[in-house]
Scaffold this active site. Structure first.
Site, PDB file in Angstrom:
ATOM      1  N   GLY A  12       0.831  -1.206   0.000  1.00 55.22           N
ATOM      2  CA  GLY A  12       0.000   0.000   0.000  1.00 55.22           C
ATOM      3  C   GLY A  12       0.863   1.252   0.000  1.00 55.22           C
ATOM      4  N   GLY A 114       4.357  -7.471   4.358  1.00 56.49           N
ATOM      5  CA  GLY A 114       4.509  -8.400   3.224  1.00 56.49           C
ATOM      6  C   GLY A 114       5.806  -8.162   2.469  1.00 56.49           C
ATOM      7  CB  THR A 115       7.379  -5.016   1.316  1.00 55.34           C
ATOM      8  OG1 THR A 115       6.182  -4.627   0.640  1.00 55.34           O
ATOM      9  CG2 THR A 115       8.595  -4.573   0.527  1.00 55.34           C
ATOM     10  CG  ASP A 137      -2.056  -0.676   8.325  1.00 49.00           C
ATOM     11  OD1 ASP A 137      -2.234  -1.753   7.731  1.00 49.00           O
ATOM     12  OD2 ASP A 137      -2.734   0.344   8.106  1.00 49.00           O
ATOM     13  NE  ARG A 259     -27.812  10.123   9.229  1.00 52.01           N
ATOM     14  CZ  ARG A 259     -28.855   9.789   9.981  1.00 52.01           C
ATOM     15  NH1 ARG A 259     -28.717   8.884  10.976  1.00 52.01           N
ATOM     16  NH2 ARG A 259     -30.052  10.340   9.780  1.00 52.01           N
TER      17      ARG A 259
HETATM   18  O1  F6P Z   1      -1.538  -1.721   4.559  1.00 50.49           O
HETATM   19  C1  F6P Z   1      -2.034  -0.434   4.456  1.00 50.49           C
HETATM   20  C2  F6P Z   1      -3.476  -0.479   4.061  1.00 50.49           C
HETATM   21  O2  F6P Z   1      -3.885   0.824   3.802  1.00 50.49           O
HETATM   22  C3  F6P Z   1      -4.379  -1.092   5.116  1.00 50.49           C
HETATM   23  O3  F6P Z   1      -4.637  -0.210   6.185  1.00 50.49           O
HETATM   24  C4  F6P Z   1      -5.594  -1.391   4.278  1.00 50.49           C
HETATM   25  O4  F6P Z   1      -6.440  -2.372   4.874  1.00 50.49           O
HETATM   26  C5  F6P Z   1      -4.944  -1.933   3.008  1.00 50.49           C
HETATM   27  O5  F6P Z   1      -3.679  -1.272   2.893  1.00 50.49           O
HETATM   28  C6  F6P Z   1      -5.755  -1.688   1.756  1.00 50.49           C
HETATM   29  O6  F6P Z   1      -5.094  -2.392   0.715  1.00 50.49           O
HETATM   30  P1  F6P Z   1      -5.264  -1.953  -0.822  1.00 50.49           P
HETATM   31  O7  F6P Z   1      -4.600  -0.651  -1.009  1.00 50.49           O
HETATM   32  O8  F6P Z   1      -4.569  -3.067  -1.592  1.00 50.49           O
HETATM   33  O9  F6P Z   1      -6.751  -1.884  -1.075  1.00 50.49           O
END
Ligand code: F6P
Length: 347
Positions: A12, A114-115, A137, A259
């Site tokens: 991400g 992951g990276t 995160d 909301r």
């Molecule tokens: O790992 C960062 C993140 O933004 C998480 O907070 C979120 O759940 C995920 O990536 C979303 O993944 P993608 O960008 O592949 O939709």
């Protein structure tokens, strides 16, 4: 002999990636006379030998730029397309060949869990690797802080501030869902910074009845407006997004208009905060120093305000979740913030 290094950004995206690229590249070029290339779209560029030369000009003016000039992807270099096809090879041989044909001395992988895990695996098949921990995160084990986190908390805090004003106008309960799939760091920090009354994180199981009672109690005491901050990873049946679910349930159980706002990818956009620019720059510089001194297969990290390095073997993608006795949780509870569990103070 001047070294030649490759950089990739994977997973991400987040604010600060370009500051990190600039930190590595400028230090490598200016301080150590190295040659630098940048692979496009994360591991995909490494597999397909898609790259660009990074010189002082190409990294000029990118410090404040959100996103990544190299692009990113969630390409998994060790994942087979057909797992049960024994013939099919992963892309590792292509990666090794490309790394050697390009004459690289080291590959810098900038990414999240992951990276870092894939970076460690690449070091195990013979590539010299340096990992730089990045993610909004903040859930990479081994470092107190990943860059991207401070920027995301700032964005969420600003959003919560705005929800206070509209909630006050309508005397409503406002639920905001923030990112954080496995760990609730963003919800915890932004919840406190934004004055959240209820903070829900994946690490603490919540009870809707307790939340409803706490909110009804606040209302009965003349405080009709409440802010509920929930991490996207909190459990709620099989549903994907907890925000709408929580808002519906809270309104049903309390009878108070409620909301929801799902903040989504706003949290990953825009320019990095000063804190993230500094951290990303420090990470990048130190990564270049580790390469210059041939201290490979390390991840740079931030511990007690000092930039250090730890072996990739030690982290290799382990998750850093909010520990139950986290000091921030203790402080928040002392202020009467409810985490949805039995420790929630209901008078
Ligand atoms: O790992 C960062 C993140 O933004 C998480 O907070 C979120 O759940 C995920 O990536 C979303 O993944 P993608 O960008 O592949 O939709």
């Amino acid at each position: 002999m001047a070294k030649k290094i490759g950089i990739l950004t994977a997973g991400g995206d987040c604010p600060g990636l370009n500051a990190a690229i600039r930190g590595v590249a400028k230090t490598a070029i200016v301080e150590y006379g190295m040659e630098v290339i940048g692979f496009s779209s994360g591991f995909k560029g490494l597999i397909e030998k898609e790259y660009m030369v990074l010189d002082e000009k190409s990294v000029s003016g990118i410090l404040t730029l959100g996103g990544t000039i190299l692009g990113t992807s969630r390409e998994k270099p060790f994942k087979k397309v057909n797992p049960d096809d024994m013939e099919e090879d992963t892309k590792t041989q292509q990666i090794i060949d490309n790394y050697n044909q390009l004459g690289l001395d080291c590959l810098v992988c900038i990414g999240g869990n992951g990276t870092i895990k894939n970076a460690y695996k690449l070091s195990q098949i013979g590539l010299n690797i340096i990992g730089i921990p990045k993610t909004i995160d903040n859930d990479v084990w081994g470092t107190d802080r990943t860059f991207g986190f401070d920027s995301a908390v700032a964005i969420c805090t600003d959003a919560i501030d705005k929800l206070h004003t509209t909630g006050n106008s309508h005397k409503r309960i406002m639920v905001i869902e923030v990112m954080g799939h496995n760990a609730g760091w963003i919800a915890l920090y932004a919840g406190i910074a934004g004055g959240g009354d209820v903070i829900l994180i994946p690490e603490i199981e919540y009870d809707l009845q307790i939340i409803a009672k706490y909110l009804a109690d606040r209302h009965a005491k003349g405080k009709p407006v409440s802010i509920v901050v929930a991490a996207e990873g909190v459990k709620h049946g099989k549903k994907k997004s907890p925000g709408p679910y929580l808002a519906k349930k809270i309104e049903e159980l309390t009878g108070i208009e409620t909301r929801e706002t799902v903040l989504g990818y706003i949290q990953r956009g825009g320019t990095p905060t000063a804190t993230d620019r500094i951290l990303a720059t420090r990470y990048g510089r130190y990564a270049a120093e580790l390469i210059a001194t041939e201290q490979y297969n390390q991840m740079v990290a931030f511990k007690d305000n000092v930039i250090i390095s730890i072996p990739l073997a030690e982290t290799s993608g382990k998750l850093k979740v909010v520990e139950p006795d986290n000091k921030l949780i203790k402080s928040a509870r002392a202020l009467g913030v409810c985490f949805g569990d039995e420790l929630c103070k209901i008078k």
